[in-house]
Design a protein around this motif. Sequence first.
Motif, mmCIF file in Angstrom:
data_model
loop_
_atom_site.group_PDB
_atom_site.id
_atom_site.type_symbol
_atom_site.label_atom_id
_atom_site.label_comp_id
_atom_site.label_asym_id
_atom_site.label_seq_id
_atom_site.Cartn_x
_atom_site.Cartn_y
_atom_site.Cartn_z
ATOM 1 N N UNK A 43 0.832 -1.203 0.000
ATOM 2 C CA UNK A 43 0.000 0.000 0.000
ATOM 3 C C UNK A 43 0.867 1.253 0.000
ATOM 4 N N UNK A 44 1.901 1.276 0.808
ATOM 5 C CA UNK A 44 2.793 2.436 0.868
ATOM 6 C C UNK A 44 3.467 2.653 -0.482
ATOM 7 N N UNK A 45 3.938 1.575 -1.106
ATOM 8 C CA UNK A 45 4.549 1.697 -2.430
ATOM 9 C C UNK A 45 3.505 2.176 -3.442
ATOM 10 N N UNK A 46 2.273 1.708 -3.314
ATOM 11 C CA UNK A 46 1.203 2.154 -4.200
ATOM 12 C C UNK A 46 0.902 3.633 -4.055
ATOM 13 N N UNK A 47 0.928 4.132 -2.827
ATOM 14 C CA UNK A 47 0.739 5.572 -2.597
ATOM 15 C C UNK A 47 1.824 6.343 -3.338
ATOM 16 N N UNK A 48 3.065 5.876 -3.250
ATOM 17 C CA UNK A 48 4.166 6.526 -3.962
ATOM 18 C C UNK A 48 3.966 6.437 -5.474
ATOM 19 N N UNK A 49 3.483 5.294 -5.965
ATOM 20 C CA UNK A 49 3.249 5.118 -7.401
ATOM 21 C C UNK A 49 2.194 6.094 -7.913
ATOM 22 N N UNK A 50 1.306 6.521 -7.040
ATOM 23 C CA UNK A 50 0.276 7.501 -7.415
ATOM 24 C C UNK A 50 0.810 8.926 -7.389
ATOM 25 N N UNK A 51 2.097 9.090 -7.078
ATOM 26 C CA UNK A 51 2.684 10.424 -7.017
ATOM 27 C C UNK A 51 2.395 11.143 -5.717
ATOM 28 N N UNK A 52 1.959 10.396 -4.727
ATOM 29 C CA UNK A 52 1.654 10.960 -3.414
ATOM 30 C C UNK A 52 2.736 10.533 -2.430
ATOM 31 N N UNK A 53 2.696 11.109 -1.253
ATOM 32 C CA UNK A 53 3.635 10.747 -0.194
ATOM 33 C C UNK A 53 2.861 10.057 0.917
ATOM 34 N N UNK A 54 3.531 9.119 1.579
ATOM 35 C CA UNK A 54 2.938 8.372 2.682
ATOM 36 C C UNK A 54 3.714 8.659 3.953
ATOM 37 N N UNK A 55 2.987 8.770 5.043
ATOM 38 C CA UNK A 55 3.591 8.914 6.359
ATOM 39 C C UNK A 55 3.087 7.816 7.265
ATOM 40 N N UNK A 56 3.627 6.581 7.138
ATOM 41 C CA UNK A 56 3.161 5.476 7.989
ATOM 42 C C UNK A 56 3.663 5.625 9.418
ATOM 43 N N UNK A 57 2.788 5.292 10.377
ATOM 44 C CA UNK A 57 3.128 5.441 11.794
ATOM 45 C C UNK A 57 2.538 4.289 12.590
ATOM 46 N N UNK A 58 3.348 3.742 13.486
ATOM 47 C CA UNK A 58 2.861 2.708 14.392
ATOM 48 C C UNK A 58 2.769 3.214 15.825
ATOM 49 N N UNK A 59 3.063 4.486 16.036
ATOM 50 C CA UNK A 59 2.961 5.072 17.364
ATOM 51 C C UNK A 59 1.509 5.405 17.675
ATOM 52 N N UNK A 60 0.802 4.398 18.177
ATOM 53 C CA UNK A 60 -0.623 4.574 18.460
ATOM 54 C C UNK A 60 -1.061 3.603 19.541
ATOM 55 N N UNK A 61 -2.177 3.922 20.139
ATOM 56 C CA UNK A 61 -2.832 3.030 21.089
ATOM 57 C C UNK A 61 -3.726 2.121 20.255
ATOM 58 N N UNK A 62 -3.204 0.944 19.902
ATOM 59 C CA UNK A 62 -3.911 0.051 18.989
ATOM 60 C C UNK A 62 -5.277 -0.357 19.534
ATOM 61 N N UNK A 63 -5.355 -0.613 20.816
ATOM 62 C CA UNK A 63 -6.640 -1.014 21.395
ATOM 63 C C UNK A 63 -7.640 0.136 21.333
ATOM 64 N N UNK A 64 -7.168 1.352 21.584
ATOM 65 C CA UNK A 64 -8.049 2.518 21.480
ATOM 66 C C UNK A 64 -8.548 2.730 20.062
#
Length: 196
Positions: free
Chosen positions: A133-154
């Motif tokens: 998905x991240x590579x696909x976002x780049x292929x669309x000419x967009x930028x991705x900011x993936x983040x795992x810093x989150x309260x997953x349960x929340x």
Amino acid sequence: MSLVLDPAAQDLLFREARTANAFTDEPVTDEQVQAIYDLVKYGPTAFNQSPLRITLVRSPEARERLVQHLSEGNRAKTAAAPLVAILAADNEFHEELPQLFPHAPQVKDAFFAERPVRERAAGLNAALQAAYFIVGVRAAGLAAGPMTGLDAEGVRKEFLDDDHTPLMVVNIGRPGPDAWYARSPRLAYEDVVTTV
């Protein structure tokens, strides 16, 4: 040996691409997201299980609910991104296997009858799909900011259900001013690859 992929595409997808931390206010359309999905859905997963599920966060109200579950350093950039996607693993992916793996429908029950087995498989394979998905976002000419810093349960309680496990949040858009940090070092080939 050179790669078949054009050098400009190599740069777009890998060498020049980095995690974006700031975006312009140009919207990301549903058509762009569908084009991204229609490209990356062909990435391989075990038994073609395809467990990734995507929740697009567009409304200001939903954005406010999401931001409160993010790490402090991720909140402002998520609040300002044109589009945010919650990427999650569907732990009940096996229900789709008769359609997705029709030549061996018995796989659903033979391999994935138990929930812990499904959760492990869903987490691994949805993470693969998240990378596509991240590579696909780049292929669309967009930028991705993936983040795992989150309260997953929340995030799960706020946006998903007990059958879905949040993996990451991805901010999506056109990169804004000062969107990039300096490129961090990478390991050399000989430090990663071992031949036996």
